[in-house]
Enzyme design. Structure first.
Site, PDB file in Angstrom:
ATOM      1  N   ASP A 246     -29.974 -24.264   7.781  1.00 60.77           N
ATOM      2  CA  ASP A 246     -30.807 -25.175   8.557  1.00 60.77           C
ATOM      3  C   ASP A 246     -29.955 -26.098   9.420  1.00 60.77           C
ATOM      4  OD1 ASP A 246     -30.016 -27.441   7.001  1.00 60.77           O
ATOM      5  OD2 ASP A 246     -31.495 -26.906   5.480  1.00 60.77           O
ATOM      6  N   LYS A 268     -35.041 -26.835  11.311  1.00 58.23           N
ATOM      7  CA  LYS A 268     -36.147 -27.601  11.857  1.00 58.23           C
ATOM      8  C   LYS A 268     -35.735 -29.069  11.950  1.00 58.23           C
ATOM      9  CE  LYS A 268     -38.529 -26.022   8.372  1.00 58.23           C
ATOM     10  NZ  LYS A 268     -37.546 -25.565   7.392  1.00 58.23           N
TER      11      LYS A 268
END
Length: 483
Positions: A246, A268
């Site tokens: 991530d 994200k």
């Protein structure tokens, strides 16, 4: 990279050593171990080299160095006590494009000798590119202590079984995973205990029963500094076939991933685009079903606002085997690097971690609980809602003068800590780059006294009233550890 690391096959190759003293003897000892045909250009030899010459282990030319000596050798080492002679050897070798090393004279070397950990056939070379040989030696000593003497036996046994494994397991991935399992399992333990016969039986058994299914490891990458990645986490990312990572995983952590592993970004951020969690879950299942070893690499700790529990529920539902490697969560790492203790006998008897980014249907936050005094409140992903957070806490009794901090890019070289009070928290958050962590409580007042990260823990002004920045992290965690 100042020097290209390379291992040379010297078996049966002629190597010229200029000099007949103790320095030359040390180099000759290493050359003989490598099977080189050593020729020595020197008018006199010390006792050690004289004995080797008498046993025909070296060829003594019994004369001073001459240019003709270079013509038929593979490489040259100048190890005499005469610097002018050594440099003459260097220039002649360079003119013939022959590799040459002048001992303890880096400017007159086309190659240098590293410090070596020898577990034949396993060899590990450590070099400081000639800048700090004592440091290289100390690193070698530490590695010597870490690596068992049985490592060489393990490599030899594995070499004997290589063809059998290749015949049984057809793909490179299958074979790599098989060997990784053996080197971390009972086979390795048996070899370490010098039970080599039992170790080979174990190999045969494991090869017959080799499991081909996929596996997922949920790994916490820590807050950013690669030095804070756990040893278990490092082992997992270096054994992975594919790594799903991530946006909070730092470049320093990613650089430690096995080089030929596939890397897939599934990150994200609150302000930007995102990969839907459902897509990430489905991808993990698909890759595992393909028989791949998957690492789901998450910033901080996977179970602290990382949705790790949801991902494991998916794996369990699809009967995919998995493991979890905890990581240092941002609240622990970033505050430590900012010099803000989460608890302190004089200021805070508890610490509460909450997230500022919740599901739309999540129940209301218990602001009364969060507004208690003598506790430290740490808010993840709260920068966009800093004004609302400050307002609600004050409405429920928290003093507007309560010290507050916003820590950005925690534990990384660019870490910044902006401090002020609850009253101007929104101003602090507006000027702070992401990712940012909000810390509220009396312990924040210790920051100025305890800030340590970076050589000088320099301070600079913040346009927000009553706030300042601490410019932290002039060097990486790895550099601090190495120093």
């Amino acid at each position: 990279m100042n020097y290209f690391p390379i291992f040379a096959n010297l078996a049966g190759r002629p190597v010229l050593v200029v000099g007949g003293g103790a320095v030359a003897a040390r180099k000759i000892s290493l050359l003989l171990k490598a099977g080189a045909e050593v020729r020595v250009a020197a008018k006199h030899l010390n006792a050690e080299l004289s004995a080797l010459a008498a046993e025909n282990k070296i060829l003594w030319l019994a004369e001073e160095f001459r240019a003709e000596h270079i013509r038929t050798v593979f490489l040259i080492i100048a190890a005499s006590s005469d610097q002018a002679l050594n440099r003459r050897v260097f220039h002649l070798a360079e003119s013939c494009q022959k590799p040459v090393n002048v001992v303890d004279d880096r400017d007159h070397c086309s190659f240098i000798f590293p410090s070596v950990i020898d577990r034949n056939p396993v060899q590990i070379a450590v070099s400081s590119s000639g800048s700090a040989p004592v440091l290289a030696r100390l690193l070698r000593e530490r590695l010597e202590a870490l690596l068992p003497p049985s490592l060489g036996d393990m490599a030899e046994i594995s070499g004997r079984w290589r063809d059998a494994v290749k015949g049984k397991l057809k793909s490179v991935t299958e074979r790599r995973r098989f060997w990784e399992k053996q080197f971390n399992g009972r086979f390795a333990a048996l070899v370490k205990n010098r039970q080599n016969t039992l170790a080979e039986r174990e190999l045969a058994k494991q090869l017959e029963q080799n499991y081909q299914g996929g596996f997922v490891s949920l790994v916490g990458a820590g807050p950013g500094d690669a030095g804070l990645l756990t040893l278990k986490g490092l082992q997992e990312i270096q054994q992975a076939d594919v790594v799903l990572y991530d946006a909070l995983v730092s470049d320093g952590i990613l650089s430690l991933v096995r080089r030929d592993a596939e890397r897939i970004f599934v990150g994200k951020r609150a302000r930007g685009g995102r990969t839907p969690q459902e897509d990430t879950n489905a991808l993990m299942v698909r890759l595992a079903r393909e028989g791949r070893r998957v690492v789901r690499l998450k910033g901080g700790d996977p179970f602290v606002f990382g949705r790790g529990g949801e991902e494991l529920e998916t794996l369990a539902r699809h009967q995919i085997p998995f493991s979890v490697v905890p990581g240092i969560t941002a609240a622990v790492g970033a505050t430590a690097y900012a010099g803000i203790p989460l608890t302190h006998r004089d200021y805070a008897q508890s610490a509460v971690f909450v997230t500022g980014h919740r599901k739309a249907d999540a129940p209301d936050i218990e602001w009364q609980t969060l507004a208690r005094s003598r506790q430290t409140l740490v808010i993840y992903m709260g920068a966009l809602k800093a004004a609302l957070i400050a307002e609600r806490l004050q409405q429920h009794g928290r003093s507007p003068d309560t010290p507050a901090a916003v820590i950005s890019q925690g534990t990384l070289p660019a870490q910044k800590t902006a401090t002020g009070t609850l009253a101007n928290l929104s101003e602090l958050a507006e000027t702070a780059p992401n990712p940012a962590l909000i810390v509220i409580g009396e312990v924040v007042g210790l920051h100025e006294k305890l800030a340590w990260f970076g050589e000088n823990a320099k301070k600079e002004s913040n346009p927000a009233e009553h706030a300042y920045f601490a410019l932290d992290g002039l060097g990486t965690g790895q550099e601090q550890q190495a120093a």
